[in-house]
Scaffold this motif. Sequence first.
Motif, PDB file in Angstrom:
ATOM      1  N   SER A  47       0.811  -1.245  -0.141  1.00  0.00           N
ATOM      2  CA  SER A  47       0.056  -0.109  -0.013  1.00  0.00           C
ATOM      3  C   SER A  47       0.754   1.260   0.006  1.00  0.00           C
ATOM      4  N   SER A  48       1.917   1.244   0.884  1.00  0.00           N
ATOM      5  CA  SER A  48       2.907   2.405   0.835  1.00  0.00           C
ATOM      6  C   SER A  48       3.584   2.556  -0.708  1.00  0.00           C
ATOM      7  N   ILE A  49       4.019   1.496  -1.420  1.00  0.00           N
ATOM      8  CA  ILE A  49       4.466   1.405  -2.471  1.00  0.00           C
ATOM      9  C   ILE A  49       3.477   2.096  -3.633  1.00  0.00           C
ATOM     10  N   VAL A  50       2.179   1.755  -3.416  1.00  0.00           N
ATOM     11  CA  VAL A  50       1.066   2.331  -4.657  1.00  0.00           C
ATOM     12  C   VAL A  50       1.045   3.640  -4.133  1.00  0.00           C
ATOM     13  N   LEU A  51       0.999   4.384  -2.917  1.00  0.00           N
ATOM     14  CA  LEU A  51       0.952   5.633  -2.598  1.00  0.00           C
ATOM     15  C   LEU A  51       2.272   6.417  -3.210  1.00  0.00           C
ATOM     16  N   PHE A  52       3.382   5.963  -3.259  1.00  0.00           N
ATOM     17  CA  PHE A  52       4.467   6.538  -3.809  1.00  0.00           C
ATOM     18  C   PHE A  52       4.235   6.735  -5.308  1.00  0.00           C
ATOM     19  N   THR A  53       3.741   5.408  -5.744  1.00  0.00           N
ATOM     20  CA  THR A  53       3.719   5.506  -7.245  1.00  0.00           C
ATOM     21  C   THR A  53       2.735   6.703  -7.908  1.00  0.00           C
ATOM     22  N   TYR A  54       1.631   6.858  -6.938  1.00  0.00           N
ATOM     23  CA  TYR A  54       1.037   7.781  -7.137  1.00  0.00           C
ATOM     24  C   TYR A  54       1.456   9.212  -7.181  1.00  0.00           C
ATOM     25  N   ALA A 104      18.828   5.172  -3.600  1.00  0.00           N
ATOM     26  CA  ALA A 104      19.192   3.946  -3.337  1.00  0.00           C
ATOM     27  C   ALA A 104      20.801   3.776  -2.831  1.00  0.00           C
ATOM     28  N   PHE A 105      21.553   4.325  -3.998  1.00  0.00           N
ATOM     29  CA  PHE A 105      22.950   4.098  -4.080  1.00  0.00           C
ATOM     30  C   PHE A 105      23.647   4.901  -2.904  1.00  0.00           C
ATOM     31  N   PHE A 106      23.204   5.811  -2.180  1.00  0.00           N
ATOM     32  CA  PHE A 106      23.794   6.592  -1.178  1.00  0.00           C
ATOM     33  C   PHE A 106      23.159   5.974   0.402  1.00  0.00           C
ATOM     34  N   ILE A 109      21.834  -0.649   1.806  1.00  0.00           N
ATOM     35  CA  ILE A 109      20.838  -1.519   2.006  1.00  0.00           C
ATOM     36  C   ILE A 109      20.977  -2.966   1.644  1.00  0.00           C
ATOM     37  N   SER A 110      20.353  -4.036   2.322  1.00  0.00           N
ATOM     38  CA  SER A 110      20.372  -5.400   1.929  1.00  0.00           C
ATOM     39  C   SER A 110      20.135  -5.655   0.503  1.00  0.00           C
ATOM     40  N   ILE A 111      20.593  -7.106   0.206  1.00  0.00           N
ATOM     41  CA  ILE A 111      20.425  -7.638  -0.923  1.00  0.00           C
ATOM     42  C   ILE A 111      18.765  -7.709  -1.115  1.00  0.00           C
ATOM     43  N   ASP A 112      17.990  -8.179  -0.010  1.00  0.00           N
ATOM     44  CA  ASP A 112      16.779  -8.189  -0.245  1.00  0.00           C
ATOM     45  C   ASP A 112      15.930  -7.021  -0.484  1.00  0.00           C
ATOM     46  N   TYR A 113      16.423  -5.928   0.154  1.00  0.00           N
ATOM     47  CA  TYR A 113      15.776  -4.657   0.050  1.00  0.00           C
ATOM     48  C   TYR A 113      16.000  -3.989  -1.169  1.00  0.00           C
ATOM     49  N   ASN A 114      17.210  -4.252  -1.901  1.00  0.00           N
ATOM     50  CA  ASN A 114      17.833  -3.926  -3.188  1.00  0.00           C
ATOM     51  C   ASN A 114      16.803  -4.544  -4.119  1.00  0.00           C
ATOM     52  N   GLN A 115      16.589  -5.791  -4.111  1.00  0.00           N
ATOM     53  CA  GLN A 115      15.382  -6.553  -5.170  1.00  0.00           C
ATOM     54  C   GLN A 115      14.153  -6.004  -4.754  1.00  0.00           C
ATOM     55  N   LEU A 116      13.776  -5.781  -3.739  1.00  0.00           N
ATOM     56  CA  LEU A 116      12.486  -5.039  -3.791  1.00  0.00           C
ATOM     57  C   LEU A 116      12.441  -3.554  -4.423  1.00  0.00           C
ATOM     58  N   THR A 117      13.689  -2.717  -4.405  1.00  0.00           N
ATOM     59  CA  THR A 117      13.650  -1.488  -4.825  1.00  0.00           C
ATOM     60  C   THR A 117      13.481  -1.606  -6.320  1.00  0.00           C
ATOM     61  N   ASN A 118      14.242  -2.789  -6.807  1.00  0.00           N
ATOM     62  CA  ASN A 118      14.006  -2.730  -8.425  1.00  0.00           C
ATOM     63  C   ASN A 118      12.814  -3.351  -8.714  1.00  0.00           C
ATOM     64  N   TYR A 122      10.214  -1.335 -11.549  1.00  0.00           N
ATOM     65  CA  TYR A 122       9.728  -1.694 -12.439  1.00  0.00           C
ATOM     66  C   TYR A 122       7.897  -1.743 -12.335  1.00  0.00           C
ATOM     67  N   PHE A 123       7.525  -1.919 -11.161  1.00  0.00           N
ATOM     68  CA  PHE A 123       6.206  -1.757 -10.863  1.00  0.00           C
ATOM     69  C   PHE A 123       5.491  -0.262 -11.238  1.00  0.00           C
ATOM     70  N   THR A 124       6.517   0.653 -10.741  1.00  0.00           N
ATOM     71  CA  THR A 124       6.204   2.067 -11.114  1.00  0.00           C
ATOM     72  C   THR A 124       6.464   2.467 -12.629  1.00  0.00           C
ATOM     73  N   VAL A 125       7.239   2.123 -13.346  1.00  0.00           N
ATOM     74  CA  VAL A 125       7.427   2.353 -14.897  1.00  0.00           C
ATOM     75  C   VAL A 125       6.079   1.639 -15.458  1.00  0.00           C
ATOM     76  N   GLY A 126       5.822   0.618 -15.065  1.00  0.00           N
ATOM     77  CA  GLY A 126       4.880  -0.112 -15.740  1.00  0.00           C
ATOM     78  C   GLY A 126       3.416   0.753 -15.531  1.00  0.00           C
ATOM     79  N   TYR A 127       2.988   1.283 -14.332  1.00  0.00           N
ATOM     80  CA  TYR A 127       2.034   2.086 -13.684  1.00  0.00           C
ATOM     81  C   TYR A 127       1.767   3.287 -14.861  1.00  0.00           C
ATOM     82  N   LEU A 128       3.011   3.852 -14.648  1.00  0.00           N
ATOM     83  CA  LEU A 128       2.973   5.145 -15.363  1.00  0.00           C
ATOM     84  C   LEU A 128       3.011   5.322 -16.843  1.00  0.00           C
TER      85      LEU A 128
END
Length: 411
Positions: A47-54, A104-106, A109-118, A122-128
């Motif tokens: 839900s938070s990710i959707v809000l930031f995509t908005y 994200a570079f600065f 973050i952990s590997i798992d969090y980095n995967q979530l960021t990617n 992709y979710f945001t690009v598709g949505y936009l």
Amino acid sequence: MMNSIKKILFSPSVLVFFDQALFSGTNFLLTLFLAQKLDIKSFGIFSSIVLFTYLGMSITNALIIQPFQVSIGKVLQKKEYYMFLFLGQMALMFVLILLVKLIAFFIPISIDYNQLTNAFLYFTVGYLVQDFFRKLLLGIGQILMVIIIDIMFLLLVVLFFYFIKNDISLTNTLWIIGISNIISSLPGLFFIVKNYQKPVSWKGFAQSHILQGKWLISTAVLQWSSNNFFVLVSGIYLGIEALGALRLVQSFFGVINICLATVENYFLPKVALLFNENATKAKKYLMEITVYGATFFGIFLSILFLFSTEIIVLAGGEQYQNYAYVVKIISILYFFIFLSYPVRIAVRVMVLNKIFFIGYLLSFAFSILSFHFLLKYSGLYGAVSGLIINQIIMILYWQSQLKKNQFLLWK
């Protein structure tokens, strides 16, 4: 008789509302599906990710889509303009992706969090991308193509989730929705390629968009902040589970929200065109839309208010039963949101973008001053009460400014 029925069924207005039902229904059912398949914490993060995509969508709309909606009737080099809009959208998305990557570079973050960021990117690009093509095609009356896009998205999402039905997680959910949005946008890309014409007039288009967008982008950020500040802060004050519950309830009303947005996307260019010819006709047409909308939204809100407990349990399960009261108070909130839309459209048609900005500035200022008191002492009641007061502040201010410009909707 049959010709008359066929004419009605395939009229632009009916097709727009059919598409809206398809689009809203798909997103509504998808949200309910994820609320049940993901744990409460993961759903809160989603839900938070959707809000930031908005937020990203608000920025691109402010600089690309919103100026297009009021300018398309005046532009003569339409094919050049379509290409300008497409290239502008792609450039803005590139900047947004770059900003997220730099942040994200600065930040360690952990590997798992980095995967979530990617996956988030992709979710945001598709949505936009899909949002751009839907609003562009709606604005120029290519409604059947928008329907094709929405049907493709529905089929792809169902297919992808069916194949991973036993392994649904937050990360692969983001990837699936992102991929589905991009693939379903191909008809829009085909339209751009088919109508390609080098945008030699791009400087004039850019000047017009910058002139309108300088207030719209500030307004977009403030609008997002005003609408979502209480929601995001409630996650900090009340926990990520409360945020997830609030967003689950808001998903019911997202159907109304998207309907209102579609009404704005489709009817705003028509009202703007009428306003250029005759302000009185534009006002009359706008009020006719409002009366029809009031009937639909009144019935829908009443059903949600009366059956709040049954609805939230059906959507999210027994663990959400204690949040049934949120359905009732958000029903009241959406009454005020509906009242604001005719005023919003009038302000945009008259290109009073500074006034639009100031309205959201006043609203956000109230949020900053009141959120601690409202959330600390009233919980989610306070969060929704703050959102209601935000709407009242904007309606009163915009209405007063329309009166000064001799375009009073309500006496």
